[in-house]
Design an enzyme around this catalytic site. Structure first.
Site, PDB file in Angstrom:
ATOM      1  N   SER A 169       0.856  -1.579   0.191  1.00 45.10           N
ATOM      2  CA  SER A 169      -0.640  -0.009   0.159  1.00 45.10           C
ATOM      3  C   SER A 169       0.699   1.322  -0.247  1.00 45.10           C
ATOM      4  CB  SER A 169      -0.874   0.221   1.174  1.00 45.10           C
ATOM      5  OG  SER A 169      -0.369  -0.003   1.914  1.00 45.10           O
ATOM      6  N   ASP A 170       0.364   2.322  -0.368  1.00 48.01           N
ATOM      7  CA  ASP A 170       1.287   4.080  -0.275  1.00 48.01           C
ATOM      8  C   ASP A 170       0.899   4.070   1.107  1.00 48.01           C
ATOM      9  OD1 ASP A 170       2.128   6.000  -0.667  1.00 48.01           O
ATOM     10  OD2 ASP A 170       1.147   6.850  -2.245  1.00 48.01           O
ATOM     11  N   TRP A 171       1.643   4.594   1.823  1.00 52.19           N
ATOM     12  CA  TRP A 171       1.260   4.986   3.889  1.00 52.19           C
ATOM     13  C   TRP A 171       0.422   5.170   3.683  1.00 52.19           C
ATOM     14  CZ3 TRP A 171       5.349   2.903   1.904  1.00 52.19           C
ATOM     15  CH2 TRP A 171       6.360   2.828   2.581  1.00 52.19           C
ATOM     16  N   GLY A 179      -2.354   4.680   2.922  1.00 54.72           N
ATOM     17  CA  GLY A 179      -3.163   3.768   1.660  1.00 54.72           C
ATOM     18  C   GLY A 179      -3.963   2.442   2.323  1.00 54.72           C
TER      19      GLY A 179
END
Length: 818
Positions: A223-225, A227
């Site tokens: 995931s993105d941070w 996210g």
């Protein structure tokens, strides 16, 4: 039993689950019992920041931004930069770089265009593949991002990008597909947004069906941070790693989901196996010592960055005044003249080893005695940061109560706090702080005091409240959309007088991304007299180097642009300077196009982008002719913003409405849009001038296999017809007339960067496969090469295509997805 299977068999459920989320902000914890070491990642793509904040920390080499590398059109150069970034990543004790970024330049106002390569998916994909090869051939994992549909920064953590499947396949997924198949990245990061209503981190079709099933991807998906939004849905969709830690959706929640049968044991094992495979690839299953982060300022990296900056610079106009005559008197003017604009803003920013401004570069090249200087006007979005030192007291509560938990000195009035701070004493999401310092006014008159913060903040001068981002705090477009817009206060100051500055700050609940931060600045605005002073300096010079554009406050993650006009009074400055000196060279530093109402009045325009820490040296090298301007536009520059494909009265098309942004233009993005609507751009895709000239000729097309299997071989020659060595980019486009679906008039299908000496000819060969002629059929769920007439065009930009060849198919080819 192989190594991965043996490791998986030996792991407990708790150990498997521990690999599927971060332990802290930048790392996945070790499994010491099995000899598996900590996995550390670091932000890219134009450097390796390490575990420090976006502000401060151990310094790093700053390489050219993504759009600059896109402008190079040079896969060999980008591969070399990838190798250098592998060394940089190792210097920060990390094993993976969170890069490259391959989202498409859908809109000219996207704040993160500077970080991405191009409006064209083929150019983006091939450059990304080279970048990944450079990293991974040197033992560092790449993390291609953001998968997928993240082409705007407005409400990006919640908005749903509504994109039909054909458009996805032909434009927005294609760079990922090219890079995944060619270079096999070890990591891929999902985007924040929803795709057709589903968060990409939960998107089974995107991750499992397409990425892993059709493309045979064997790396991890992270995931993105902040996210990731679920436990069961994300794990079942194929998301291996939730970042950052500590976990929010994995851990005990995942163990319970497996026990309840909502996540199967096989799925858990698949996710853990992907992480184990990464651990083996990065060598973390072997005994190792984790090195301390270090500032590794290498001479060879300096030289590479300087060369890459010149290879990325695009000469848009030249009436013959470039290269500069070294003996002439040169006026160096503009807000970017003595300020080195080396990078965009957001997670790509870092604390560079050093910054070379255009003024610095020209002083080194020509000597200060040949130069004059004036600022003329400003171009900042926020008030210039107050310089310290400032003493800051941290309290482990949000009421400034009791004795400070920690006290330190900051060198300026800006901060970005993530994870744990002050040697792990304070939670960056729950504290208050008080900063104190001194400011000595340089000028009499009214000053602007600005502050913006992810959290609540106030600014006092001599005990008087002057700027308030606390009382009526409202979410704005700073700090990745977690901060407010800048609050401005006006105050009369006396030159030479010293004022006590106090800033109070406390945290507040975050919306999407867990961080805190503030920035406070002060300035006395420039006016007409400053432009007139610059005019005087320009009038007495033989030529003017006028350094204008934007900076990382404008071109930044978390905020799109309101327009593509030059900010502030820069257009006024260019008009005034060019009126008194026609030998005006405009050096643009932006992350994308700007409107140029003054274009007919100036002698030359050089688009220099954000070329890294050697910015001024790279620019000077090109201006004086030490190096060719090697870049060609990776994005169309329109006459006006209204010509852009996303400019519409329908707000759902852009910037989005009601939580949706609709990609109504479909496959007609970038030059495809301008071609379709017969709109003349200011400068076309692929365009750029040099200090020599080239001609392409002798087009030969071998289409013997075209009817049978869709394969075509194209040969041509390119000759340097000028009087000095240089380079160009030969571009090949394919179009189909009277297709059964609506198709762009032409699409880039191959390119080659070429260098040659005067009169030298270089033979080129391009091999086109069936995909070069295909469109995606949503009815058939296949790539289809239709019957009909195709045109192959070759030249040096999307509108400079002097060579063409027609070929015809009588039958259809269907290309399966796997």
């Amino acid at each position: 039993m192989n190594q991965l299977a043996s490791l998986l068999t030996a792991m407990t459920q708790d150990e498997k689950v521990s690999l599927l989320s971060g332990e802290d902000f930048w790392s996945v914890g070790p499994v010491t019992r099995l000899g598996l070491n900590r996995l550390k990642v670091t932000d890219g793509p134009n450097g390796a920041r390490g575990s420090g904040s976006l502000i401060g920390g151990v310094t790093s080499a700053c390489f050219p931004s993504g759009i600059a590398l896109g402008a190079s059109w040079d896969t060999d150069l980008v591969r070399e930069i990838g190798g250098a970034l592998a060394e940089e990543t190792k210097s920060k004790g990390a094993h993976m770089l969170l890069a490259p970024t391959v989202n498409i330049h859908r809109s000219v106002t996207n704040g993160r265009n500077f970080e991405c390569y191009s409006e064209d998916p083929l150019l983006s994909g091939l450059l990304a593949a080279a970048y990944i090869d450079g990293l991974q051939n040197n033992g560092i994992g790449a993390t291609i991002k953001h998968f997928a549909g993240n082409e705007s920064e407005i409400e990006r953590t919640t908005v749903s990008s509504e994109i039909d499947e054909r458009t996805l396949r032909e434009i927005y997924l294609l760079p990922f597909e090219i890079a995944v198949k060619a270079s096999k990245p070890w990591g891929l990061m999902t985007s924040y947004n929803r795709l057709n209503g589903i968060f990409t981190s939960d998107h089974q079709w995107l991750i499992t069906t397409v990425l892993r099933g059709e493309w045979k991807y064997d790396g991890i998906v992270m995931s993105d941070w902040f996210g990731s939004h679920s436990t069961v849905e994300s794990v079942n969709a194929g998301l291996d790693l939730e970042m950052p830690g500590p976990t929010r959706d994995r851990g005990q929640k995942l163990l319970s989901a497996v026990l309840a049968g909502h996540v199967s044991q096989q799925t858990l094992d698949d996710r853990a196996s992907a992480m184990l495979n990464l651990i083996v690839r990065t060598g973390l299953h072997q005994p190792s010592l984790e090195p301390n982060e270090r500032a590794d300022d290498r001479p060879e990296h300096r030289a590479l960055i300087r060369r890459a900056g010149a290879e990325s610079a695009v000469l848009l106009k030249n009436t013959g005044i470039l290269p500069l005559n070294r003996e002439r008197k040169i006026a160096v003017i503009g807000p970017n003249a003595r300020t080195a604009q080396i990078m965009g803003g957001g997670s790509a920013q870092l604390d560079a080893h050093y910054r070379i401004s255009p003024w610095d570069g020209l002083v080194s090249a020509l000597g200060e005695e040949h130069l004059g200087y004036a600022t003329g006007c400003t171009n900042h979005r926020f008030e210039p940061v107050l310089r310290g030192p400032f003493e800051i007291e941290f309290f482990s509560n949000d009421t400034f109560s009791g004795e400070p938990t920690h006290v330190e000195t900051m060198m300026d009035a800006r901060a970005f706090w993530i994870g744990r701070i002050a040697d792990d004493k304070i939670d960056a999401l729950s504290f208050s702080a008080r900063m104190k310092g001194l400011y000595t006014a340089e000028l009499d008159g009214e000053h602007r005091v600005g502050i913006y913060s992810a959290g609540l903040s106030k600014v006092y001068l001599d005990g008087q409240l002057v700027s308030d981002a606390w009382t009526n705090w409202k979410k704005g477009r700073t700090f990745f959309e977690e901060g407010c817009d800048e609050s401005i206060g006006l105050v009369q100051l006396e030159a030479g007088r010293q004022y006590e500055v106090m800033i109070e700050f406390k945290t507040k609940p975050y919306a999407s991304i867990g961080l805190s931060g503030l920035a406070c600045g002060i300035s006395k605005p420039l006016g007409d007299e400053d432009i007139q002073h610059a005019v005087g300096v320009a009038a007495s010079a033989d030529a003017v180097v006028l350094c204008v554009g934007r900076n990382g406050e404008w071109d930044t993650e978390g905020s799109d642009l309101a327009s593509i006009e030059l900010p502030g009074r820069q257009n006024d400055l260019i008009d005034a300077i060019s009126s008194v000196n026609p030998n005006t060279i405009v050096v643009l530093q932006t992350g994308g196009p700007v409107e140029m109402p003054w274009i007919d009045k100036v002698g030359a325009v050089l688009q220099a982008w954000y070329p890294g820490q050697e910015a001024g040296n790279s620019i000077a090298d090109v201006l004086i002719g030490l190096r060719e301007p090697g870049g060609r536009l990776p994005q169309t520059f329109p006459m006006r913003w209204a010509d852009n494909p996303t400019h519409s009265q329908d707000l759902e098309i852009y910037p989005g409405l009601g939580g949706r942004v609709r990609y109504e233009e479909g496959v007609f993005v970038g030059y495809r849009h301008y071609d379709r609507h017969d709109i003349t751009p200011l400068y076309p895709f692929g365009f750029g001038l040099g200090y020599t000239t080239f001609a392409v000729a002798d087009l030969e097309v071998d289409d013997e296999r075209f009817e049978r299997d869709g394969v075509v071989v194209v040969r041509t020659t390119v000759q340097n017809t000028g009087n000095r060595a240089g380079g160009t980019v030969v571009q090949l486009y394919v179009g189909q007339s009277h297709a059964s679906v609506s198709r762009p008039p032409k699409e880039l299908k191959a390119f080659r960067k070429v260098t040659a000496t005067p009169n030298e000819s270089v033979a080129l060969e391009f091999n086109l496969d069936p995909r070069s002629f295909a469109y995606f059929s949503t009815a058939e769920e296949k790539w289809v090469v239709d019957c009909g007439t195709f045109t192959i065009s070759v030249g040096q930009s999307s509108i400079d295509l002097p060579l063409s060849y027609e070929l015809t198919r009588k039958s259809i080819i269907e290309i399966p997805l796997t």
